[in-house]
Design an enzyme around this catalytic site. Structure first.
Site, PDB file in Angstrom:
ATOM      1  N   GLY A 108     -22.672 -17.615   1.537  1.00  0.00           N
ATOM      2  CA  GLY A 108     -21.841 -18.803   1.742  1.00  0.00           C
ATOM      3  C   GLY A 108     -21.836 -19.642   0.482  1.00  0.00           C
TER       4      GLY A 108
ATOM      5  N   GLU B  22     -16.085 -23.833  -8.413  1.00  0.00           N
ATOM      6  CA  GLU B  22     -15.469 -22.859  -7.518  1.00  0.00           C
ATOM      7  C   GLU B  22     -14.449 -23.554  -6.622  1.00  0.00           C
ATOM      8  OE1 GLU B  22     -17.800 -20.976  -4.328  1.00  0.00           O
ATOM      9  OE2 GLU B  22     -17.003 -19.062  -5.057  1.00  0.00           O
TER      10      GLU B  22
ATOM     11  N   LYS C 165     -25.974 -15.409  13.061  1.00  0.00           N
ATOM     12  CA  LYS C 165     -24.989 -16.449  13.383  1.00  0.00           C
ATOM     13  C   LYS C 165     -23.797 -16.279  12.443  1.00  0.00           C
ATOM     14  CE  LYS C 165     -23.822 -20.276  11.832  1.00  0.00           C
ATOM     15  NZ  LYS C 165     -22.345 -20.177  11.904  1.00  0.00           N
TER      16      LYS C 165
ATOM     17  N   GLU D 119     -26.561 -15.375  -1.305  1.00  0.00           N
ATOM     18  CA  GLU D 119     -25.386 -14.867  -2.014  1.00  0.00           C
ATOM     19  C   GLU D 119     -24.363 -15.988  -1.975  1.00  0.00           C
ATOM     20  OE1 GLU D 119     -25.186 -11.924  -3.589  1.00  0.00           O
ATOM     21  OE2 GLU D 119     -23.402 -12.973  -4.277  1.00  0.00           O
TER      22      GLU D 119
HETATM   23  P1  ADP Z   1     -18.061 -21.139   3.528  1.00  0.00           P
HETATM   24  O1  ADP Z   1     -17.327 -22.331   4.037  1.00  0.00           O
HETATM   25  O2  ADP Z   1     -17.676 -20.704   2.178  1.00  0.00           O
HETATM   26  O3  ADP Z   1     -18.161 -20.027   4.536  1.00  0.00           O
HETATM   27  P2  ADP Z   1     -20.579 -22.381   4.068  1.00  0.00           P
HETATM   28  O4  ADP Z   1     -21.733 -22.324   3.152  1.00  0.00           O
HETATM   29  O5  ADP Z   1     -20.063 -23.696   4.497  1.00  0.00           O
HETATM   30  O6  ADP Z   1     -19.513 -21.541   3.276  1.00  0.00           O
HETATM   31  O7  ADP Z   1     -20.867 -21.537   5.384  1.00  0.00           O
HETATM   32  C1  ADP Z   1     -21.470 -20.278   5.380  1.00  0.00           C
HETATM   33  C2  ADP Z   1     -22.279 -20.117   6.648  1.00  0.00           C
HETATM   34  O8  ADP Z   1     -23.329 -21.061   6.623  1.00  0.00           O
HETATM   35  C3  ADP Z   1     -21.488 -20.357   7.930  1.00  0.00           C
HETATM   36  O9  ADP Z   1     -21.910 -19.435   8.925  1.00  0.00           O
HETATM   37  C4  ADP Z   1     -21.919 -21.769   8.303  1.00  0.00           C
HETATM   38  O10 ADP Z   1     -21.834 -22.040   9.689  1.00  0.00           O
HETATM   39  C5  ADP Z   1     -23.361 -21.773   7.857  1.00  0.00           C
HETATM   40  N1  ADP Z   1     -23.925 -23.117   7.622  1.00  0.00           N
HETATM   41  C6  ADP Z   1     -23.284 -24.230   7.216  1.00  0.00           C
HETATM   42  N2  ADP Z   1     -24.134 -25.270   7.148  1.00  0.00           N
HETATM   43  C7  ADP Z   1     -25.351 -24.820   7.519  1.00  0.00           C
HETATM   44  C8  ADP Z   1     -26.659 -25.412   7.659  1.00  0.00           C
HETATM   45  N3  ADP Z   1     -26.874 -26.687   7.391  1.00  0.00           N
HETATM   46  N4  ADP Z   1     -27.673 -24.619   8.057  1.00  0.00           N
HETATM   47  C9  ADP Z   1     -27.478 -23.313   8.321  1.00  0.00           C
HETATM   48  N5  ADP Z   1     -26.289 -22.705   8.230  1.00  0.00           N
HETATM   49  C10 ADP Z   1     -25.224 -23.432   7.826  1.00  0.00           C
END
Ligand code: ADP
Length: 501
Positions: free
Chosen positions: A233, A390, A180, A255
């Site tokens: 993320g 950050e 995803k 990461e």
């Molecule tokens: P950033 O905004 O720095 O990319 P995020 O951690 O918000 O960091 O997002 C990284 C990825 O994690 C994206 O693909 C996002 O859709 C996904 N993501 C965000 N929230 C969730 C969640 N609750 N469960 C699984 N994946 C998530």
């Protein structure tokens, strides 16, 4: 300029077919330099779509794991060649959806090319170990075995490179995949998948489901059929991922954030250190997990460094990344821009000196995008929030220090541990720094950004959870060690018992 033709609508990729999602909700992929431009419309998938993708990956695993690794590699070699051919188009697509300048999006595609070639090469290696047995007429070895279905959740800042870091080692090790990508940058991942499909990847081996985190990401973590998960993320979401993986004991690679530092010693080549601080701090609009958001400078050269650094930062041209004159693009979205503006206020209230920047840029054409001035705070105290948290934007905090030991203490005094750099011409200090900096990556006389694909990438403390991506380290995450003993003695031999007199 508003898009003249209707934007293209994209589908999920499940079991080798481009398929409609179950629901009708969609996500608009908009250009952060010009919100009027819709780059594409992507599905907002849900748990049913994920369940279909997981099922396809599970079914495909049986055959893919038995496909000889050199055969898997042939697909990756073809994919790398297609990426080379299409590099410019894919870089342009990426700038349109992500905002960073073309030189950097070309670098992002190049990173995917490098990773694909690297892992294709591993198709004829993936070496194991052979060790002598402690018993006669017995043979012992350890081989790499595929792990199963790999779930992947990726961010928007390296929308082709990061998926490639996960997809390529997973494939070469014989796993199947459900991925995803980030909702802000789905097109670059789509392009990568397209290339793998055209290169002959069998249906079901790689499945991509577009959507947001809670609806399309979380179901991957909850699925009992997913064996391992790789996430890049924020630390906040990483914690959610880690907890979600725990009940089913999924192998989980995280990461996450960084608060990286460049240390400038009094014997540094100042011209070089200044150029590096500009590139490390403002490359990708500061939206790299390895961005140099802190620069610690020895008091003996502090005034000179600050003056010249700020002068250079003021000259950075902010705008659309497709314009060759642009040095720095927009923030990815409104939320990120708001975070940057919030931290500028925090920095001012904490008493840091705002040396340049500090405002949103919204004059003329810039009003259509999420632009912010490159911003430098000076005379910072290492404990200030702008030096600890950050920000993920174009904000650099400059901190004065008196001694090498103090610089290392400042460097290590944060919750993160991804990348650190030191500028010095003193070999003793360079060696002490690489030993004492508590980060996964250390640079000497180079900025905190610039990882190469054939070396391990990852961090300590709240940046990671002990695994590494890239290099041969990636193979350790995407395979299981299987230890195999052959006893050809024709008698019962008991280890630790029969070999003791
Ligand atoms: P950033 O905004 O720095 O990319 P995020 O951690 O918000 O960091 O997002 C990284 C990825 O994690 C994206 O693909 C996002 O859709 C996904 N993501 C965000 N929230 C969730 C969640 N609750 N469960 C699984 N994946 C998530």
């Amino acid at each position: 300029m508003p898009t003249a033709v209707a934007p293209k609508t994209f589908k999920n990729y499940i079991d080798g077919e481009w398929v409609e999602p179950r629901g009708t909700r969609t996500i608009e992929d908009r250009n952060p330099a010009n919100r009027d431009e819709i780059v594409g419309i992507f599905p907002a998938s849900d748990k049913t779509d994920i369940a279909n993708a997981v099922e396809a990956a599970k079914q495909a695993f049986g055959k893919w794991r038995l496909t000889p690794a050199p055969k898997r590699a042939e697909i990756l070699f073809r994919a790398a060649e297609l990426l080379v051919e299409r590099k410019e188009d894919y870089a342009r697509d990426m700038t349109r959806e992500m905002g960073k300048v073309l030189a950097e999006t070309r670098g992002d595609v190049q990173e995917a090319i490098d990773m694909t070639y690297l892992m294709a090469g591993e198709g004829r290696r993936q070496f194991g170990h052979i060790a002598p047995s402690e018993l006669p007429d017995k043979f012992a070895m350890a081989v790499r075995a595929p792990a199963g279905v790999a779930g992947m959740i990726t961010p928007w800042n390296f929308p082709m490179a990061i998926p490639s870091w996960k997809i390529m080692p997973a494939l070469i090790c014989g796993n199947t995949i459900v991925l995803k990508p980030a909702e802000d940058t789905p097109l670059s991942t789509y392009n990568l998948v397209q290339v793998l499909e055209e290169s002959g990847l069998p249906g079901g081996v790689l499945n991509v489901v577009f959507g947001d985190g809670p609806d399309a990401g979380a179901p991957i973590l909850d699925s009992p059929d997913v064996t391992l998960v790789s996430f890049t993320g924020s630390t906040e979401v990483g914690r959610i991922v880690s907890k979600a993986c725990a009940p089913t004991f999924k192998k989980c690679h995280l990461e996450m954030g960084g608060k990286n530092i460049i240390i400038v010693m009094d014997d540094a080549n100042l011209d070089l250190a200044i150029d590096s601080a500009v590139w490390g701090g403002f490359g990708t609009t500061g939206q790299r997990c390895t961005a140099a958001s802190r620069v610690a400078v020895h008091k003996k050269v502090y005034r000179e460094f600050v003056e010249r650094f700020v002068e250079k930062v003021k000259k950075l041209r902010v705008g659309d990344g497709l314009d060759p004159k642009t040095d720095m693009g927009p923030c990815i979205n409104e939320q990120q821009l708001n975070t940057v503006m919030k931290y500028v206020e925090i920095g001012k209230n904490e008493g840091a000196k705002l040396a340049t920047g500090g405002h949103r840029l919204d004059a003329g054409a810039l009003a259509k995008g999420w632009f912010h001035e490159p911003t430098v705070f000076t005379d910072c105290n290492a404990k200030m929030r702008i030096c600890q948290e950050e920000i993920f934007g174009p904000v650099v905090a400059v901190i004065p220090f008196d001694s090498f030991d103090e610089a290392i203490e400042i460097a290590n005094g944060v919750q993160y541990g991804l990348s650190a750099s030191i500028y010095t011409r003193n070999v003793n200090n360079a060696f002490r720094a690489q030993r004492d900096l508590e980060t996964g990556i250390v640079y000497v006389n180079a900025p905190t950004i610039g990882a190469e694909t054939h070396l391990p990438f990852g961090g300590t403390k709240n940046t990671g959870n002990g695994h590494r991506e890239a290099g041969l380290a990636a193979l350790d995450f995407y395979s299981e060690w299987k230890t195999v003993y052959f006893d050809y003695s024709d008698r019962l031999q008991r280890a630790q018992i029969d070999n003791v007199e």
